[in-house]
Design a protein around this motif. Sequence first.
Motif, PDB file in Angstrom:
ATOM      1  N   LEU A   4      10.825 -34.045  -2.537  1.00 51.43           N
ATOM      2  CA  LEU A   4      10.320 -33.356  -1.347  1.00 51.43           C
ATOM      3  C   LEU A   4       9.684 -34.344  -0.370  1.00 51.43           C
ATOM      4  O   LEU A   4       9.897 -34.261   0.844  1.00 51.43           O
ATOM      5  CB  LEU A   4       9.314 -32.275  -1.741  1.00 51.43           C
ATOM      6  N   ILE A   5       8.911 -35.270  -0.894  1.00 48.10           N
ATOM      7  CA  ILE A   5       8.285 -36.287  -0.045  1.00 48.10           C
ATOM      8  C   ILE A   5       9.360 -37.134   0.627  1.00 48.10           C
ATOM      9  O   ILE A   5       9.274 -37.454   1.815  1.00 48.10           O
ATOM     10  CB  ILE A   5       7.307 -37.145  -0.872  1.00 48.10           C
ATOM     11  N   GLU A   6      10.391 -37.476  -0.130  1.00 46.41           N
ATOM     12  CA  GLU A   6      11.479 -38.266   0.438  1.00 46.41           C
ATOM     13  C   GLU A   6      12.250 -37.472   1.489  1.00 46.41           C
ATOM     14  O   GLU A   6      12.715 -38.038   2.476  1.00 46.41           O
ATOM     15  CB  GLU A   6      12.383 -38.791  -0.671  1.00 46.41           C
ATOM     16  N   GLU A   7      12.356 -36.157   1.313  1.00 50.20           N
ATOM     17  CA  GLU A   7      12.986 -35.306   2.324  1.00 50.20           C
ATOM     18  C   GLU A   7      12.208 -35.380   3.643  1.00 50.20           C
ATOM     19  O   GLU A   7      12.787 -35.269   4.718  1.00 50.20           O
ATOM     20  CB  GLU A   7      13.058 -33.859   1.820  1.00 50.20           C
ATOM     21  N   ALA A   8      10.900 -35.608   3.546  1.00 47.41           N
ATOM     22  CA  ALA A   8      10.059 -35.744   4.735  1.00 47.41           C
ATOM     23  C   ALA A   8      10.136 -37.153   5.333  1.00 47.41           C
ATOM     24  O   ALA A   8       9.494 -37.434   6.335  1.00 47.41           O
ATOM     25  CB  ALA A   8       8.613 -35.396   4.401  1.00 47.41           C
ATOM     26  N   GLY A   9      10.905 -38.031   4.698  1.00 45.78           N
ATOM     27  CA  GLY A   9      11.114 -39.362   5.255  1.00 45.78           C
ATOM     28  C   GLY A   9      10.248 -40.467   4.687  1.00 45.78           C
ATOM     29  O   GLY A   9      10.207 -41.567   5.243  1.00 45.78           O
ATOM     30  N   VAL A  10       9.572 -40.212   3.574  1.00 47.97           N
ATOM     31  CA  VAL A  10       8.698 -41.218   2.963  1.00 47.97           C
ATOM     32  C   VAL A  10       9.292 -41.630   1.617  1.00 47.97           C
ATOM     33  O   VAL A  10       9.502 -40.783   0.740  1.00 47.97           O
ATOM     34  CB  VAL A  10       7.271 -40.667   2.760  1.00 47.97           C
TER      35      VAL A  10
END
Length: 130
Positions: free
Chosen positions: A91-97
């Motif tokens: 989920l965090i990676e989906e936000a670009g991090v």
Amino acid sequence: MYIRFALGRLDPWSGAPMGFFRVAYLLQGDERVPDWLREVLREETDWFDRHLGLPARCWRGDRARLGETGICWFRPEARKHIAHAHVLKALIEEAGVAVGRLQTRDPGDVVWHDRHQIVAKPVHTTRVAW
């Protein structure tokens, strides 16, 4: 192996890669993140709030000294927590991090623990694999 999820940037208190919980909470308040993503981030962090205790001790000695903050790691037997951590990572990676998954056999000097996690003060021999 002890497991930790972290960002590439260093935490100013510990000098270690910053843990992913902090950014998960920050993203929930970031209006640039889509509403649906903020909601599922909140659901996952709420799960951790209910099922993962807050460490009673995260440092050794004088907290103000850099490098003295303990690092939180999941215990290998905390499979359900680690599975939820993988969801939160995605989920965090989906936000670009970008989030890395770290592991080690020897996290350092353990200063606190419960059934699911430990807090350890890294020592110079601590070896971590991304």
